[in-house]
Design a protein around this motif. Sequence first.
Motif, PDB file in Angstrom:
ATOM      1  N   VAL A   8       7.719  16.421 -11.768  1.00 43.18           N
ATOM      2  CA  VAL A   8       6.391  16.460 -11.144  1.00 43.18           C
ATOM      3  C   VAL A   8       6.603  15.505  -9.856  1.00 43.18           C
ATOM      4  CG1 VAL A   8       3.937  16.205 -11.401  1.00 43.18           C
ATOM      5  CG2 VAL A   8       5.275  17.437 -12.987  1.00 43.18           C
ATOM      6  N   SER A   9       6.100  15.702  -8.761  1.00 45.79           N
ATOM      7  CA  SER A   9       6.094  14.791  -7.795  1.00 45.79           C
ATOM      8  C   SER A   9       4.932  13.604  -7.910  1.00 45.79           C
ATOM      9  CB  SER A   9       5.921  15.467  -6.404  1.00 45.79           C
ATOM     10  OG  SER A   9       6.002  14.591  -5.465  1.00 45.79           O
ATOM     11  N   LEU A  10       5.359  12.329  -7.731  1.00 44.87           N
ATOM     12  CA  LEU A  10       4.297  11.537  -7.517  1.00 44.87           C
ATOM     13  C   LEU A  10       3.873  10.981  -6.120  1.00 44.87           C
ATOM     14  CD1 LEU A  10       5.219   9.098 -10.692  1.00 44.87           C
ATOM     15  CD2 LEU A  10       3.481  10.928 -10.464  1.00 44.87           C
ATOM     16  N   ALA A  11       4.437  11.639  -5.274  1.00 43.33           N
ATOM     17  CA  ALA A  11       4.250  11.371  -3.559  1.00 43.33           C
ATOM     18  C   ALA A  11       3.107  11.932  -3.303  1.00 43.33           C
ATOM     19  CB  ALA A  11       5.470  12.022  -2.959  1.00 43.33           C
ATOM     20  N   GLY A  12       2.491  11.354  -2.222  1.00 39.61           N
ATOM     21  CA  GLY A  12       1.157  11.735  -1.782  1.00 39.61           C
ATOM     22  C   GLY A  12       0.090  10.505  -1.634  1.00 39.61           C
ATOM     23  N   ALA A  13      -0.976  10.913  -2.101  1.00 42.80           N
ATOM     24  CA  ALA A  13      -2.197  10.014  -1.877  1.00 42.80           C
ATOM     25  C   ALA A  13      -2.122   9.142  -3.198  1.00 42.80           C
ATOM     26  CB  ALA A  13      -3.437  10.651  -1.596  1.00 42.80           C
ATOM     27  N   TRP A  14      -2.254   7.772  -3.095  1.00 43.20           N
ATOM     28  CA  TRP A  14      -2.678   6.830  -4.250  1.00 43.20           C
ATOM     29  C   TRP A  14      -3.663   6.149  -3.846  1.00 43.20           C
ATOM     30  CZ3 TRP A  14       1.312   4.726  -8.126  1.00 43.20           C
ATOM     31  CH2 TRP A  14       2.342   5.897  -8.261  1.00 43.20           C
ATOM     32  N   ARG A  15      -4.476   5.592  -4.586  1.00 40.23           N
ATOM     33  CA  ARG A  15      -5.285   4.529  -4.419  1.00 40.23           C
ATOM     34  C   ARG A  15      -4.807   3.087  -4.280  1.00 40.23           C
ATOM     35  NH1 ARG A  15     -10.508   5.715  -8.100  1.00 40.23           N
ATOM     36  NH2 ARG A  15      -8.910   5.817  -9.595  1.00 40.23           N
ATOM     37  N   TYR A  16      -5.306   2.065  -3.814  1.00 40.33           N
ATOM     38  CA  TYR A  16      -4.726   0.781  -3.876  1.00 40.33           C
ATOM     39  C   TYR A  16      -5.949  -0.258  -3.620  1.00 40.33           C
ATOM     40  CZ  TYR A  16      -5.461   0.189   1.298  1.00 40.33           C
ATOM     41  OH  TYR A  16      -5.867   0.161   2.574  1.00 40.33           O
ATOM     42  N   GLN A  17      -5.508  -1.404  -4.069  1.00 43.90           N
ATOM     43  CA  GLN A  17      -6.291  -2.555  -3.780  1.00 43.90           C
ATOM     44  C   GLN A  17      -5.520  -3.787  -3.493  1.00 43.90           C
ATOM     45  OE1 GLN A  17      -9.953  -3.018  -6.105  1.00 43.90           O
ATOM     46  NE2 GLN A  17      -9.459  -5.194  -6.549  1.00 43.90           N
ATOM     47  N   VAL A  18      -5.962  -4.675  -2.544  1.00 47.45           N
ATOM     48  CA  VAL A  18      -5.114  -5.657  -2.393  1.00 47.45           C
ATOM     49  C   VAL A  18      -5.583  -6.925  -3.295  1.00 47.45           C
ATOM     50  CG1 VAL A  18      -4.554  -7.366  -0.448  1.00 47.45           C
ATOM     51  CG2 VAL A  18      -4.589  -5.052   0.213  1.00 47.45           C
ATOM     52  N   GLN A  19      -4.902  -7.186  -4.006  1.00 48.37           N
ATOM     53  CA  GLN A  19      -5.079  -8.429  -4.838  1.00 48.37           C
ATOM     54  C   GLN A  19      -5.038  -9.795  -4.094  1.00 48.37           C
ATOM     55  OE1 GLN A  19      -2.411  -8.546  -8.386  1.00 48.37           O
ATOM     56  NE2 GLN A  19      -3.387 -10.545  -8.984  1.00 48.37           N
ATOM     57  N   ASP A  20      -4.001 -10.106  -3.490  1.00 53.66           N
ATOM     58  CA  ASP A  20      -3.948 -11.395  -3.015  1.00 53.66           C
ATOM     59  C   ASP A  20      -2.857 -11.209  -1.791  1.00 53.66           C
ATOM     60  OD1 ASP A  20      -2.839 -14.055  -2.458  1.00 53.66           O
ATOM     61  OD2 ASP A  20      -3.994 -14.702  -4.041  1.00 53.66           O
ATOM     62  N   ASP A  21      -3.367 -11.658  -0.408  1.00 54.58           N
ATOM     63  CA  ASP A  21      -2.290 -11.518   0.539  1.00 54.58           C
ATOM     64  C   ASP A  21      -2.300 -12.759   1.250  1.00 54.58           C
ATOM     65  OD1 ASP A  21      -4.810 -12.063   1.686  1.00 54.58           O
ATOM     66  OD2 ASP A  21      -5.090 -10.531   3.249  1.00 54.58           O
ATOM     67  N   ASN A  22      -2.157 -13.733   0.579  1.00 58.03           N
ATOM     68  CA  ASN A  22      -1.630 -15.001   0.996  1.00 58.03           C
ATOM     69  C   ASN A  22      -0.631 -15.806  -0.133  1.00 58.03           C
ATOM     70  OD1 ASN A  22      -2.104 -17.190   2.696  1.00 58.03           O
ATOM     71  ND2 ASN A  22      -3.589 -18.183   1.438  1.00 58.03           N
ATOM     72  N   PRO A  23       0.418 -15.479  -0.097  1.00 60.04           N
ATOM     73  CA  PRO A  23       1.306 -15.587  -1.023  1.00 60.04           C
ATOM     74  C   PRO A  23       2.144 -17.162  -0.030  1.00 60.04           C
ATOM     75  CG  PRO A  23       2.410 -13.947   0.197  1.00 60.04           C
ATOM     76  CD  PRO A  23       0.821 -14.020   0.407  1.00 60.04           C
ATOM     77  N   PRO A  24       2.814 -18.006  -0.826  1.00 57.50           N
ATOM     78  CA  PRO A  24       3.382 -19.066  -0.080  1.00 57.50           C
ATOM     79  C   PRO A  24       4.337 -18.641   1.038  1.00 57.50           C
ATOM     80  CG  PRO A  24       3.668 -19.572  -2.180  1.00 57.50           C
ATOM     81  CD  PRO A  24       2.995 -18.202  -2.169  1.00 57.50           C
ATOM     82  N   ALA A  25       4.609 -19.121   2.002  1.00 54.43           N
ATOM     83  CA  ALA A  25       5.477 -18.635   3.169  1.00 54.43           C
ATOM     84  C   ALA A  25       6.786 -18.629   2.863  1.00 54.43           C
ATOM     85  CB  ALA A  25       5.461 -19.705   4.386  1.00 54.43           C
ATOM     86  N   CYS A  26       7.459 -17.512   2.945  1.00 56.82           N
ATOM     87  CA  CYS A  26       8.695 -17.124   2.457  1.00 56.82           C
ATOM     88  C   CYS A  26       9.952 -17.897   3.500  1.00 56.82           C
ATOM     89  CB  CYS A  26       9.073 -15.634   2.537  1.00 56.82           C
ATOM     90  SG  CYS A  26      10.677 -15.092   1.668  1.00 56.82           S
TER      91      CYS A  26
END
Length: 935
Positions: free
Chosen positions: A262-280
């Motif tokens: 069964v394909s899982l491709a396609g629409a997923w819901r998302y939420q950004v938890q944290d977009d400020n990690p230490p600079a790589c």
Amino acid sequence: MNSRKGFCIAILLFGVVQVFAQQPLKLWYKQPAEKWTDALPIGNGRIGGMIYGGVNEDHIQYNEQSLWTGGPRDYNRKGAVKYLEPIRKLLAEGKQAEAEAMAQQHFMGMKSNEATYAVDSAKWFNMMSSYHLPQDVLFHDNNLRTINLPIEQGWEITPGFEGLDGAVWFIKHFNIPSGWKGKNILISLGRIRDIDRTWLNGNYIGTTSGNAYRKYIIPSDKVHIGENRIAVQVVNFYDKGGLTSNAKTLSVYPEGEEKNMVSLAGAWRYQVQDDNPPACPRYNADYQPFADLYLQFRKQDVTDYKRDMDLTNATAHVSYKADGVTYTREYFSSAPDQVMAVHLTADKPGKVTLKVLLSTLHKNYITRKIDDHTLALSLKVKDGVLRGVSYLHIQAAGGKVVVDSKNISVTGANEATFYLTAATNFKNYHDVSGNPEAICRKQITAIATKSYASIKAAHIRNYQQYFNTFSIDLGKGENAELPTDERILKFSQSPDPSFISLYAQYGRYLLISSSRPGGGPANLQGLWNNLLTPPWGSKFTTNINLEMNYWPAEGLNLSACSQPFFSIVDDLSKTGHETAVEHYGAPGWVLHHNTDLWRGTAPVNASNHGIWVSGAAWLCHQLWEHYLYTGDQDFLQKRAYPEMKGAAEFFAHFLVKDPKTGYLISTPSNSPEHRGLVAGPTMDHQIIRDLFKNCMEAAKVLNIDKAFADTLKLKYSRIAPNKIGRYGQLQEWLEDKDDTTDTHRHVSHMWGVYPGTEISLKTPELLKAAEQSMKYRGDEGTGWSIAWKVNIWARMHEGDHAYLMLTKLLSPADVTSGKEKGGVYHNLFDAHPPFQIDGNFGGAAGLAEMLLQSQGDVIELLPALPTALPQGSIKGICARGGFVLDFEWQNGRLKSLQVISKLGKTCRLNYAGKIINIETQKGKNYRFNADLKQL
């Protein structure tokens, strides 16, 4: 024609040119741009824009040349020199893997914030790992946004995810059929960058790190028949985040029953938890987009839409009709006034109404009102020291203008002109104390009292002093009247020689637009970039790409556009000296395969391709070329020779005796990006010999450094020579280990053919071996690789083969399958893929190489003229020795020639085996007929 072999395919496909007439130098289209590689580029060497030309909303994405990530720092690894001899010893013993491992750990350059990252990132990751979203939010909140997964190129290409690093939750509901009852299931998530933590129905099922494939087996008692809920926390530290495999790999199926997936491709819901990690930690900085200008108009039904770019005056246009009114827009980026201009008109009064916005992908930005005619945007680059400011100023005739902190609105004007400028706090690679606010204010104040007509006229005068030095006319083909995107599609099917003329002039246009005196050099994308994480950082790659950007500069009469190239060499010779000391214990200076705004010169990325030592020597080749074309002895004495000497001093120290052959060899190094760390790659030796030879000649011209020149002469004779291998090929390495099935994009051992000069018709055995190697390597490749092959085949006097490569360079990169390939996009940008501008510049240089060569002691006319271009004319093409030539040919034969002598040197001309010598006087013109008889 002086081509040794002909390709029947080229003759059949391209036939004979029908009409001999100069065509308008325009790119044009019947529709707005849908994507960035449809948009049209403008630039003044510092500020560049990409024009989409939309009707209801026009979008201009723009750049400022000095906006990069990172900041001033030391790129060199202290103490690396201690490992030089052990690495050499391992290579001499044939222990390549061990040598690469040692080099990776101890010899590579330093990354940014390398010392503190391990502790900071561990703290941040532990915080992310301890966090669980509440079940009602995680599984039942319909306010969560959706995204289509997987995204093979990473989530950065999705609106809202641009440049995003950090932790993101992805949620998917899917159904398990009743027939799976009692069976364990396997969840395949494909590749995930970089770490996943995965739950099913609220139960934790596993985690994996790295770019590996994720496959989790779930016991049957954890699976629901009917609806199930999968939640994946993806932690990404840098660049292409998310689920990055193809759609087929994203699936669920009973263990051992993959056919029932069964394909899982396609629409997923998302939420950004944290977009400020230490600079790589990063080896190099990235070139950044600056911001976006949006012009929003009321919705109208339009007809007669047209979008174009006029190369003759560097202006772009959009025009259309709506409700009985003809609307026009004109765009350009002015070097004299350092502004981008957008001029809006209508052929009836009071019809110009719109709202204008400034926005940017950078998270840290604000817009604000400066005065009643000016809006500003201020930004700060994430993980860097640079700040940027942009002013947008309006001048309107009639109507009403309102400026607030968010936008500018114009109602009922007769015409409106917007002037945009941008600046950063960058001053040079070790000074970021600039004041971008003051710069923008000064530039807008300076144009406030000027008319649009005067600003446009100054722009055109300034641009044309570069562009009008050269022209080429190859005749008109049957597709010449078609829109540019349609011409690309039809080019391989029917003759269109004027399209080749357009392409060559477009290359010149791009160089003028991205590299002006006083500014910085063109990078991997010239001046234009729309991504916070651009391909290959959109930086300066010095194992061919930066150099290729400037291949057309001298020959196609744009010598002045090389000034920014000379400036980066000035910087790199200083930072490269520090690298020479720290990594090699050597004098002089060294440059490896990448650099950036901050002029790092240490080895970067991975030891199997990052330890390539010949960057400085290749840059110096182009300094010498500038002298050969211009005869500028002041440039040679004060600028070029000191840097050439420094690079030569490094190699005089660096070369070591090979215990097996007794030759001097370059070690450790590599044949760029191919087969790892080695001792004695052929390309290195070709480039080093070229450097030594040019240094000796320069010392002779300047009457200095005789003892040093004698040292170079002795070492030159001892460097490992070019070798012919068991397949009759030119060896790429010291050992005879070439693979005849190898089609790698780099053809590094061809450097001695082009841009070098040591393999030529004067060395027939080596030339034959080089041709054999080129045949093995094949005719396919990425854009810049194909462009290099155009030049190589032209140097071999194989005009039809060079032309065949040019046709591949002009093939459509956008194909119906959705998978890109090398060629050109709709806006004629070169496709690596994705976009790299070096192919545009290399292609333009390759056409010139077919028509004129002067790398030897004579000027060869039509040395590689292809069958498909039997007639044409060219004016302003340059030859070494300070000569400018205009000539015409018909039926594959020279018709007339004029030579302008800028230096007063002896001119040796070679056409069809006939050689003549002319003693010239500086500034005088000399005319010849088809038999080289002076008129």
